[in-house]
Scaffold this motif. Structure first.
Motif, PDB file in Angstrom:
ATOM      1  N   GLN A 178       0.817  -1.199   0.000  1.00 27.33           N
ATOM      2  CA  GLN A 178       0.000   0.000   0.000  1.00 27.33           C
ATOM      3  C   GLN A 178       0.864   1.268   0.000  1.00 27.33           C
ATOM      4  O   GLN A 178       0.440   2.320  -0.488  1.00 27.33           O
ATOM      5  N   SER A 179       2.066   1.147   0.549  1.00 26.06           N
ATOM      6  CA  SER A 179       2.951   2.313   0.619  1.00 26.06           C
ATOM      7  C   SER A 179       3.857   2.428  -0.595  1.00 26.06           C
ATOM      8  O   SER A 179       4.687   3.343  -0.659  1.00 26.06           O
ATOM      9  N   LEU A 180       3.725   1.518  -1.545  1.00 26.74           N
ATOM     10  CA  LEU A 180       4.594   1.537  -2.732  1.00 26.74           C
ATOM     11  C   LEU A 180       4.134   2.618  -3.690  1.00 26.74           C
ATOM     12  O   LEU A 180       2.939   2.754  -3.985  1.00 26.74           O
ATOM     13  N   ASP A 181       5.085   3.381  -4.207  1.00 26.19           N
ATOM     14  CA  ASP A 181       4.806   4.442  -5.164  1.00 26.19           C
ATOM     15  C   ASP A 181       5.310   4.000  -6.536  1.00 26.19           C
ATOM     16  O   ASP A 181       6.513   3.793  -6.722  1.00 26.19           O
ATOM     17  N   LEU A 182       4.408   3.861  -7.511  1.00 25.72           N
ATOM     18  CA  LEU A 182       4.739   3.354  -8.835  1.00 25.72           C
ATOM     19  C   LEU A 182       4.618   4.471  -9.861  1.00 25.72           C
ATOM     20  O   LEU A 182       3.588   5.129  -9.962  1.00 25.72           O
ATOM     21  N   VAL A 183       5.707   4.660 -10.644  1.00 23.69           N
ATOM     22  CA  VAL A 183       5.713   5.641 -11.736  1.00 23.69           C
ATOM     23  C   VAL A 183       6.223   4.937 -12.983  1.00 23.69           C
ATOM     24  O   VAL A 183       7.371   4.459 -13.014  1.00 23.69           O
ATOM     25  N   VAL A 184       5.371   4.837 -14.030  1.00 22.28           N
ATOM     26  CA  VAL A 184       5.759   4.161 -15.262  1.00 22.28           C
ATOM     27  C   VAL A 184       5.463   5.076 -16.448  1.00 22.28           C
ATOM     28  O   VAL A 184       4.746   6.070 -16.342  1.00 22.28           O
ATOM     29  N   GLU A 185       6.013   4.699 -17.596  1.00 16.76           N
ATOM     30  CA  GLU A 185       5.782   5.441 -18.826  1.00 16.76           C
ATOM     31  C   GLU A 185       4.321   5.309 -19.259  1.00 16.76           C
ATOM     32  O   GLU A 185       3.674   4.278 -19.026  1.00 16.76           O
ATOM     33  N   GLU A 186       3.831   6.342 -19.915  1.00 16.39           N
ATOM     34  CA  GLU A 186       2.473   6.265 -20.449  1.00 16.39           C
ATOM     35  C   GLU A 186       2.415   5.398 -21.695  1.00 16.39           C
ATOM     36  O   GLU A 186       1.424   4.701 -21.932  1.00 16.39           O
ATOM     37  N   GLU A 187       3.473   5.412 -22.498  1.00 15.44           N
ATOM     38  CA  GLU A 187       3.530   4.595 -23.697  1.00 15.44           C
ATOM     39  C   GLU A 187       4.088   3.211 -23.368  1.00 15.44           C
ATOM     40  O   GLU A 187       4.809   3.038 -22.371  1.00 15.44           O
ATOM     41  N   PRO A 188       3.760   2.198 -24.202  1.00 12.00           N
ATOM     42  CA  PRO A 188       4.317   0.858 -23.964  1.00 12.00           C
ATOM     43  C   PRO A 188       5.834   0.863 -23.975  1.00 12.00           C
ATOM     44  O   PRO A 188       6.470   1.658 -24.677  1.00 12.00           O
ATOM     45  N   VAL A 189       6.418  -0.029 -23.192  1.00  9.96           N
ATOM     46  CA  VAL A 189       7.873  -0.180 -23.131  1.00  9.96           C
ATOM     47  C   VAL A 189       8.191  -1.616 -23.568  1.00  9.96           C
ATOM     48  O   VAL A 189       8.321  -2.519 -22.728  1.00  9.96           O
ATOM     49  N   PRO A 190       8.299  -1.863 -24.886  1.00  9.40           N
ATOM     50  CA  PRO A 190       8.488  -3.236 -25.367  1.00  9.40           C
ATOM     51  C   PRO A 190       9.932  -3.707 -25.222  1.00  9.40           C
ATOM     52  O   PRO A 190      10.869  -3.020 -25.624  1.00  9.40           O
ATOM     53  N   VAL A 191      10.100  -4.878 -24.650  1.00  5.55           N
ATOM     54  CA  VAL A 191      11.415  -5.519 -24.541  1.00  5.55           C
ATOM     55  C   VAL A 191      11.269  -6.969 -24.981  1.00  5.55           C
ATOM     56  O   VAL A 191      10.193  -7.560 -24.875  1.00  5.55           O
ATOM     57  N   VAL A 192      12.352  -7.543 -25.478  1.00  6.84           N
ATOM     58  CA  VAL A 192      12.355  -8.955 -25.879  1.00  6.84           C
ATOM     59  C   VAL A 192      12.715  -9.789 -24.653  1.00  6.84           C
ATOM     60  O   VAL A 192      13.839  -9.710 -24.150  1.00  6.84           O
ATOM     61  N   ALA A 193      11.777 -10.578 -24.183  1.00 14.64           N
ATOM     62  CA  ALA A 193      11.997 -11.341 -22.954  1.00 14.64           C
ATOM     63  C   ALA A 193      10.999 -12.490 -22.895  1.00 14.64           C
ATOM     64  O   ALA A 193      10.167 -12.677 -23.789  1.00 14.64           O
ATOM     65  N   GLU A 194      11.092 -13.258 -21.841  1.00 17.39           N
ATOM     66  CA  GLU A 194      10.124 -14.312 -21.546  1.00 17.39           C
ATOM     67  C   GLU A 194       9.204 -13.770 -20.461  1.00 17.39           C
ATOM     68  O   GLU A 194       9.675 -13.360 -19.392  1.00 17.39           O
ATOM     69  N   PRO A 195       7.892 -13.696 -20.678  1.00 22.50           N
ATOM     70  CA  PRO A 195       6.996 -12.968 -19.771  1.00 22.50           C
ATOM     71  C   PRO A 195       7.062 -13.418 -18.320  1.00 22.50           C
ATOM     72  O   PRO A 195       7.147 -12.580 -17.411  1.00 22.50           O
ATOM     73  N   VAL A 196       7.001 -14.710 -18.082  1.00 22.00           N
ATOM     74  CA  VAL A 196       6.984 -15.215 -16.706  1.00 22.00           C
ATOM     75  C   VAL A 196       8.291 -14.893 -15.995  1.00 22.00           C
ATOM     76  O   VAL A 196       8.307 -14.465 -14.833  1.00 22.00           O
ATOM     77  N   VAL A 197       9.411 -15.088 -16.712  1.00 20.59           N
ATOM     78  CA  VAL A 197      10.722 -14.825 -16.112  1.00 20.59           C
ATOM     79  C   VAL A 197      10.883 -13.341 -15.815  1.00 20.59           C
ATOM     80  O   VAL A 197      11.403 -12.953 -14.758  1.00 20.59           O
ATOM     81  N   LEU A 198      10.423 -12.489 -16.743  1.00 23.29           N
ATOM     82  CA  LEU A 198      10.516 -11.041 -16.520  1.00 23.29           C
ATOM     83  C   LEU A 198       9.701 -10.629 -15.299  1.00 23.29           C
ATOM     84  O   LEU A 198      10.126  -9.804 -14.482  1.00 23.29           O
ATOM     85  N   LYS A 199       8.510 -11.214 -15.153  1.00 23.46           N
ATOM     86  CA  LYS A 199       7.670 -10.922 -13.993  1.00 23.46           C
ATOM     87  C   LYS A 199       8.353 -11.374 -12.701  1.00 23.46           C
ATOM     88  O   LYS A 199       8.326 -10.647 -11.685  1.00 23.46           O
ATOM     89  N   GLU A 200       9.002 -12.552 -12.724  1.00 22.00           N
ATOM     90  CA  GLU A 200       9.700 -13.042 -11.533  1.00 22.00           C
ATOM     91  C   GLU A 200      10.854 -12.121 -11.163  1.00 22.00           C
ATOM     92  O   GLU A 200      11.133 -11.899  -9.974  1.00 22.00           O
ATOM     93  N   MET A 201      11.546 -11.570 -12.161  1.00 19.64           N
ATOM     94  CA  MET A 201      12.645 -10.666 -11.865  1.00 19.64           C
ATOM     95  C   MET A 201      12.135  -9.422 -11.133  1.00 19.64           C
ATOM     96  O   MET A 201      12.699  -9.012 -10.101  1.00 19.64           O
ATOM     97  N   VAL A 202      11.050  -8.824 -11.632  1.00 17.13           N
ATOM     98  CA  VAL A 202      10.494  -7.631 -10.980  1.00 17.13           C
ATOM     99  C   VAL A 202      10.011  -7.972  -9.578  1.00 17.13           C
ATOM    100  O   VAL A 202      10.238  -7.218  -8.618  1.00 17.13           O
ATOM    101  N   ARG A 203       9.367  -9.117  -9.448  1.00 19.36           N
ATOM    102  CA  ARG A 203       8.860  -9.537  -8.135  1.00 19.36           C
ATOM    103  C   ARG A 203      10.004  -9.679  -7.139  1.00 19.36           C
ATOM    104  O   ARG A 203       9.906  -9.226  -5.986  1.00 19.36           O
ATOM    105  N   ASN A 204      11.119 -10.294  -7.564  1.00 20.45           N
ATOM    106  CA  ASN A 204      12.252 -10.478  -6.658  1.00 20.45           C
ATOM    107  C   ASN A 204      12.855  -9.144  -6.241  1.00 20.45           C
ATOM    108  O   ASN A 204      13.255  -8.965  -5.078  1.00 20.45           O
ATOM    109  N   LEU A 205      12.921  -8.190  -7.159  1.00 18.72           N
ATOM    110  CA  LEU A 205      13.490  -6.887  -6.822  1.00 18.72           C
ATOM    111  C   LEU A 205      12.626  -6.161  -5.793  1.00 18.72           C
ATOM    112  O   LEU A 205      13.144  -5.604  -4.807  1.00 18.72           O
ATOM    113  N   VAL A 206      11.309  -6.152  -6.009  1.00 20.72           N
ATOM    114  CA  VAL A 206      10.421  -5.461  -5.075  1.00 20.72           C
ATOM    115  C   VAL A 206      10.375  -6.204  -3.739  1.00 20.72           C
ATOM    116  O   VAL A 206      10.406  -5.589  -2.658  1.00 20.72           O
ATOM    117  N   GLU A 207      10.304  -7.520  -3.786  1.00 25.90           N
ATOM    118  CA  GLU A 207      10.280  -8.292  -2.552  1.00 25.90           C
ATOM    119  C   GLU A 207      11.562  -8.097  -1.759  1.00 25.90           C
ATOM    120  O   GLU A 207      11.550  -8.025  -0.525  1.00 25.90           O
TER     121      GLU A 207
END
Length: 462
Positions: A337-366
């Motif tokens: 609830q205390s997390l402040d999220l700021v992202v681009e308004e336009e899409p940010v396309p990268v070449v990756a594997e979706p599940v793995v990319l999500k796990e990377m973000v999750r590990n960083l925030v966790e």
């Protein structure tokens, strides 16, 4: 001591062999050139001494000699040479010429022509000597008249040097051409090994697939051994990953139950000593549960990196998906609830594997939630064709001496603080696998910034 490559050893051996052959060749060519120069000048020298010998005679008991101009004109064709001569009578007395020339040379016993090497006035000379028997037409007496002609060796040495140079010039050209061909051949012979090296270096750390490149017969045995080794290593690693994933999966349920029971015990226990024990059980169960989750995440990440195809993914979607996963966990309900999220308004396309990319973000925030339970900021921006994801917290930070070690597996700055030492290591593996990088920096005002940089693609075909 630096090890020398096989290629360099071959080249050094070839150069040494060329030097030995060249040295022997120089000696042989020099000897041949000297002999050829002596033969050429000896013909002129003998012609001169014979021309003088043909003019000698005895008249009324005295030796007469009429030295022809041609005798010395032949020898005078070279400006470098100096010419000397000596004529002696039957009694050995000097008739004409240099009195000390050829005194160390034995006098010939017949009319044969002889050629000697000697020194005259400190200079090496070549001497031609001959004797002629002459009879006095008046008295009828006769005797042997000796004739010597000498010349210095400057012209001979110059001719020998010129012949040596002319003889060695083609040999040097052939040696240089051969050396170039050998260098090209050696480099070409080792090019398959360089291609194999570049192929292996370009692979992801988890890529243990076979080397399918065409190689010469001499290298095929090495490639076959490498392929066999990678297959065995891949099988072992797959087994380890399966065991780790299965163990982590099986441990999650009992660990969650232990954690829940510890929480109940904390609520019901009145004795301070019992509450401390329940608190310790709860703390250890939470750490073990976190480790099991990260081990399962690591196994899943590595497996999908090896088996799943890359695709164009909007990094914003991966961030939102990771935050939804954390929001579903009760342990992070307050922190999210205390997390402040700021992202681009336009899409940010990268070449990756979706599940793995999500796990990377999750590990960083966790990781930020675990080590810095307080306000956390997540910022996503695009600059110079790069997607920059920053996770910023207000925790104690990391000492400069430990910043180089935090991306190692199970590396922890302080064992007293919660954590497993896996979150940032997994994030680094993912970032590198997708062609990016990860780094940490101190945050102004206190805390830590973890930054991931990934290349942005412009479309499906990129």
């Amino acid at each position: 001591m630096a090890r020398m490559s096989i290629e360099r050893r071959l080249l050094i051996t070839t150069v040494c062999l060329f030097l030995v052959i060249g040295s022997v060749l120089v000696v042989m060519v020099r000897a041949y050139a000297t002999r050829a120069a002596d033969e050429a000048f000896d013909r002129v020298l003998t012609a001169s001494v014979l021309a003088i010998a043909d003019t000698v005679g005895i008249e009324e008991g005295a030796v007469a000699v009429d030295i022809p101009y041609s005798a010395f004109a032949i020898l005078g064709t070279s400006r470098l040479n100096r010419v000397f001569y000596r004529v002696t009578g039957p009694d050995g007395a000097l008739v004409s010429g240099a009195p000390t020339l050829g005194l160390d040379i034995p006098a010939p016993q017949d009319a044969s022509l002889q050629i000697h090497d000697a020194d005259y006035r400190g200079d090496p000379v070549r001497i031609a000597s001959v004797q002629r028997y002459r009879v006095d037409t008046v008295t009828g007496t006769g005797g042997w008249i000796g004739v010597m002609v000498a010349e210095t060796r400057e012209a001979r040495q110059e001719l020998a040097a010129q012949l040596t140079f002319n003889g060695m010039l083609p040999a040097v050209a052939i040696a240089l051409l051969s050396g170039g061909l050998i260098l090209v051949s050696v480099r070409s012979a080792f090019s398959p090994l360089r291609l194999i090296e570049s192929d292996l270096r370009a692979r992801r750390p988890s890529d243990l697939s076979r080397i399918d490149r065409e190689v010469p017969t001499e290298v095929s045995a090495l490639v076959a051994a490498l392929n066999e080794f990678m297959e065995r290593l891949g099988s072992v690693l797959d087994g380890v990953k399966r065991v780790t994933a299965d163990a982590a999966h099986q441990l999650r349920t009992p660990l969650a139950a232990i954690q829940a029971q510890a929480e109940v015990g904390l609520e019901e226990a009145q004795d301070p000593s019992a509450r401390r024990r329940f608190s310790r059980i709860h703390h250890n169960a939470r750490d073990a549960s976190l480790l099991a989750n990260l081990l399962l995440s690591d196994a899943t990440t590595m497996h999908r990196l090896e088996t799943q195809e890359r695709e164009v993914v909007d990094l914003r979607d991966a961030i939102h998906a990771a935050l939804r996963m954390l929001r579903a966990e009760s342990a992070y309900a307050r922190l999210i609830q205390s997390l402040d999220l700021v992202v681009e308004e336009e899409p940010v396309p990268v070449v990756a594997e979706p599940v793995v990319l999500k796990e990377m973000v999750r590990n960083l925030v966790e990781n930020a939630f675990i080590h810095a339970p307080g306000p956390t900021d997540v910022d996503l921006s695009v600059k110079d064709g790069k997607a920059i994801l920053r996770v910023m917290d207000r925790g104690p930070g990391i000492p400069d001496a430990a910043k180089g070690k935090i991306f190692q597996r199970f590396a922890r700055v302080d064992a007293r603080h919660p954590g497993t030492g896996l979150g940032l290591a997994i994030a680094k593996d993912v970032a590198v696998a997708f062609g990016g990088s990860i780094s940490v920096a101190d945050r102004e005002g206190g805390g830590l910034i973890v930054q991931v940089v990934l290349p942005v693609t412009r479309g499906e075909g990129d």
